[in-house]
Design a protein around this motif. Structure first.
Motif, PDB file in Angstrom:
ATOM      1  N   VAL A 143      -6.146  -9.100   3.863  1.00  0.00           N
ATOM      2  CA  VAL A 143      -5.107  -9.172   2.834  1.00  0.00           C
ATOM      3  C   VAL A 143      -4.001  -8.174   3.141  1.00  0.00           C
ATOM      4  CG1 VAL A 143      -4.655  -8.953   0.369  1.00  0.00           C
ATOM      5  CG2 VAL A 143      -6.855  -9.826   1.139  1.00  0.00           C
ATOM      6  N   ASP A 144      -2.747  -8.637   3.032  1.00  0.00           N
ATOM      7  CA  ASP A 144      -1.583  -7.781   3.246  1.00  0.00           C
ATOM      8  C   ASP A 144      -1.280  -7.016   1.959  1.00  0.00           C
ATOM      9  OD1 ASP A 144       0.866  -6.643   3.797  1.00  0.00           O
ATOM     10  OD2 ASP A 144       1.662  -8.410   4.809  1.00  0.00           O
ATOM     11  N   LEU A 145      -1.167  -5.694   2.067  1.00  0.00           N
ATOM     12  CA  LEU A 145      -0.886  -4.853   0.906  1.00  0.00           C
ATOM     13  C   LEU A 145       0.481  -4.166   1.017  1.00  0.00           C
ATOM     14  CD1 LEU A 145      -4.351  -3.086   0.473  1.00  0.00           C
ATOM     15  CD2 LEU A 145      -3.548  -5.187  -0.618  1.00  0.00           C
ATOM     16  N   HIS A 146       1.305  -4.626   1.926  1.00  0.00           N
ATOM     17  CA  HIS A 146       2.572  -3.949   2.177  1.00  0.00           C
ATOM     18  C   HIS A 146       3.453  -3.883   0.927  1.00  0.00           C
ATOM     19  CE1 HIS A 146       6.130  -2.612   4.321  1.00  0.00           C
ATOM     20  NE2 HIS A 146       6.830  -3.558   3.744  1.00  0.00           N
ATOM     21  N   GLY A 147       3.931  -2.686   0.626  1.00  0.00           N
ATOM     22  CA  GLY A 147       4.881  -2.504  -0.458  1.00  0.00           C
ATOM     23  C   GLY A 147       4.289  -2.433  -1.848  1.00  0.00           C
ATOM     24  N   ILE A 148       2.958  -2.514  -1.979  1.00  0.00           N
ATOM     25  CA  ILE A 148       2.351  -2.456  -3.309  1.00  0.00           C
ATOM     26  C   ILE A 148       2.077  -0.998  -3.674  1.00  0.00           C
ATOM     27  CG2 ILE A 148       0.496  -3.293  -4.783  1.00  0.00           C
ATOM     28  CD1 ILE A 148      -0.067  -5.482  -2.781  1.00  0.00           C
ATOM     29  N   PRO A 149       2.606  -0.512  -4.774  1.00  0.00           N
ATOM     30  CA  PRO A 149       2.313   0.864  -5.195  1.00  0.00           C
ATOM     31  C   PRO A 149       0.826   1.047  -5.473  1.00  0.00           C
ATOM     32  CG  PRO A 149       4.187  -0.049  -6.414  1.00  0.00           C
ATOM     33  CD  PRO A 149       3.549  -1.186  -5.673  1.00  0.00           C
ATOM     34  N   ALA A 150       0.336   2.255  -5.242  1.00  0.00           N
ATOM     35  CA  ALA A 150      -1.095   2.544  -5.403  1.00  0.00           C
ATOM     36  C   ALA A 150      -1.627   2.176  -6.795  1.00  0.00           C
ATOM     37  CB  ALA A 150      -1.368   4.013  -5.097  1.00  0.00           C
ATOM     38  N   PRO A 151      -0.914   2.469  -7.891  1.00  0.00           N
ATOM     39  CA  PRO A 151      -1.443   2.093  -9.215  1.00  0.00           C
ATOM     40  C   PRO A 151      -1.648   0.578  -9.362  1.00  0.00           C
ATOM     41  CG  PRO A 151       0.333   3.691  -9.447  1.00  0.00           C
ATOM     42  CD  PRO A 151       0.333   3.260  -8.019  1.00  0.00           C
ATOM     43  N   GLN A 152      -0.718  -0.205  -8.782  1.00  0.00           N
ATOM     44  CA  GLN A 152      -0.866  -1.657  -8.865  1.00  0.00           C
ATOM     45  C   GLN A 152      -2.055  -2.141  -8.048  1.00  0.00           C
ATOM     46  OE1 GLN A 152       3.676  -2.594  -8.438  1.00  0.00           O
ATOM     47  NE2 GLN A 152       2.705  -4.447  -9.196  1.00  0.00           N
ATOM     48  N   ILE A 153      -2.273  -1.514  -6.894  1.00  0.00           N
ATOM     49  CA  ILE A 153      -3.434  -1.890  -6.072  1.00  0.00           C
ATOM     50  C   ILE A 153      -4.727  -1.655  -6.846  1.00  0.00           C
ATOM     51  CG2 ILE A 153      -4.784  -1.297  -4.026  1.00  0.00           C
ATOM     52  CD1 ILE A 153      -2.202  -0.808  -2.530  1.00  0.00           C
ATOM     53  N   GLN A 154      -4.811  -0.508  -7.520  1.00  0.00           N
ATOM     54  CA  GLN A 154      -6.021  -0.201  -8.290  1.00  0.00           C
ATOM     55  C   GLN A 154      -6.218  -1.203  -9.424  1.00  0.00           C
ATOM     56  OE1 GLN A 154      -8.208   1.886  -7.158  1.00  0.00           O
ATOM     57  NE2 GLN A 154      -6.780   2.420  -5.509  1.00  0.00           N
ATOM     58  N   SER A 155      -5.117  -1.594 -10.065  1.00  0.00           N
ATOM     59  CA  SER A 155      -5.199  -2.577 -11.146  1.00  0.00           C
ATOM     60  C   SER A 155      -5.660  -3.931 -10.616  1.00  0.00           C
ATOM     61  CB  SER A 155      -3.833  -2.715 -11.825  1.00  0.00           C
ATOM     62  OG  SER A 155      -3.863  -3.724 -12.801  1.00  0.00           O
ATOM     63  N   MET A 156      -5.122  -4.358  -9.472  1.00  0.00           N
ATOM     64  CA  MET A 156      -5.521  -5.636  -8.860  1.00  0.00           C
ATOM     65  C   MET A 156      -6.977  -5.598  -8.431  1.00  0.00           C
ATOM     66  SD  MET A 156      -2.132  -6.314  -6.519  1.00  0.00           S
ATOM     67  CE  MET A 156      -0.493  -6.391  -7.265  1.00  0.00           C
ATOM     68  N   ARG A 157      -7.369  -4.471  -7.884  1.00  0.00           N
ATOM     69  CA  ARG A 157      -8.772  -4.330  -7.453  1.00  0.00           C
ATOM     70  C   ARG A 157      -9.710  -4.450  -8.640  1.00  0.00           C
ATOM     71  NH1 ARG A 157     -10.375   1.003  -4.227  1.00  0.00           N
ATOM     72  NH2 ARG A 157     -10.502  -0.277  -2.362  1.00  0.00           N
TER      73      ARG A 157
END
Length: 337
Positions: A28-42
């Motif tokens: 999965v490409d995570l380019h440009g996603i802020p860390a808080p959004q990544i945690q929320s998606m996870r």
């Protein structure tokens, strides 16, 4: 021999365990996603998927190691580059693709990033009241003025063309204008399942794609079977209907009387008789009455003729007109008897 940090070994082992115990593995490409959004998606995916983010070389080592247990999974290595993660899940690839598409959300663009499309500020009011903000807007190239107690943009203005870097002042102002030019989210690169690697292009299809495709195929197959007279339980009714219609047409064309077509044949003969009588000028009270009646009926359904045009004495004869057998016989005897 260089010492390998324990955490690296543990991370590789964790990834190997995850991708060998779950049927579907994705990059999965995570380019440009802020860390808080990544945690929320996870967190949203936690029920069905495990997401591992680490250095690319550790993910490559894990794929090589896992390939000893799951041959072919190392084909995912070509997708491990840039800012990415490995995901292990029990969802099938199509559902996983849909799930990741749902993570896509608009986001602010950073200074120096290339604009994915023209960034335009539309004409109209802004959320700002009168104050120093009008100068900030004008500084980045916007024509602004006070209207009805609010700062308003005077005309549509393109601040950054597609492919150009975004200036710092523009990047800072766009979120304040509620303009979010980029879409960020977990972008699926490739998926591995049962020895096969799928690209996103294969998986990103509409929900009804295959349903529509099979329905179209069934429709076309039925049409072809009818066209070549291929008998099946699905085609027998339309084939019999088609055969009856063609047989009826042939019997009428060849004037072969049957109980099914006799009324049509008599009506056809009657119409032909009236046409001959009209063209030949045959005089008979019965025929004259029939022609007059036919002319009146034709006139009632036609638009009135223009004054300067001479009305033609023409009787339209319709082969499909239904008349009784007695009237048809009377007409024939009047003409020839």
């Amino acid at each position: 021999m260089a010492h390998v940090a324990t955490w690296k070994k543990d991370m590789v082992s964790e990834i190997v365990k995850d991708i060998t115990e779950n049927p579907v593995v994705a990059v999965v490409d995570l380019h440009g996603i802020p860390a808080p959004q990544i945690q929320s998606m996870r967190a949203d995916l936690r029920e069905h998927a495990i997401l591992k983010m680490t250095k690319n070389n550790l993910m490559l080592l894990a794929l090589d190691e896992a390939a000893k247990q799951r041959p072919g999974i190392d084909k995912l290595k070509g997708s491990v580059h840039g800012q990415c993660a490995i995901m292990a899940t029990d969802m099938n690839p199509f559902k996983l693709c849909k799930k990741l598409e749902a993570t896509m959300t608009p986001a602010a663009i950073k200074a120096g990033q290339l604009a994915p499309k023209d960034i335009m500020v539309p004409k109209g009011p802004t959320p700002f009241g009168p104050g120093p903000m009008i100068g900030e807007l004008q500084k980045i190239g916007l024509q602004a003025a006070i209207e009805a107690g609010k700062i308003a943009i005077k005309k549509d203005t393109t601040l950054v063309k597609a492919g150009e870097p975004v200036p710092p002042g523009v990047a800072a102002m766009l979120p304040k204008l509620n303009i979010l030019p980029i879409i960020v989210g977990m972008d699926l690169r490739t998926v591995f399942e049962d020895g096969t690697v799928y690209k996103k292009e294969v998986l990103a299809i509409p929900d009804d794609y295959y349903k529509t495709m099979f329905a179209t195929a069934a429709h076309d197959a039925r049409a072809l079977a009818i066209d070549i007279s291929w008998t099946t339980k699905e085609t027998i009714v339309p084939l019999v209907t088609k055969a009856f219609r063609e047989a009826m047409g042939l019997s009428i064309s060849a004037a072969i009387p049957t109980k099914e077509n006799i009324k049509i044949l008599l009506a056809k003969a009657d119409n032909q008789m009236l046409a001959v009588a009209s063209k030949s000028g045959y005089k008979s009270d019965a025929i004259a009455a029939r022609l007059s009646s036919a002319a009146a009926a034709a006139a009632s359904v036609k638009p009135a003729a223009e004054p300067h045009k001479k009305e033609e004495k023409k009787v339209e004869v319709k082969e499909e007109e239904q008349v009784s057998e007695e009237d048809a016989a009377a007409g024939l005897s009047a003409l020839f008897g």
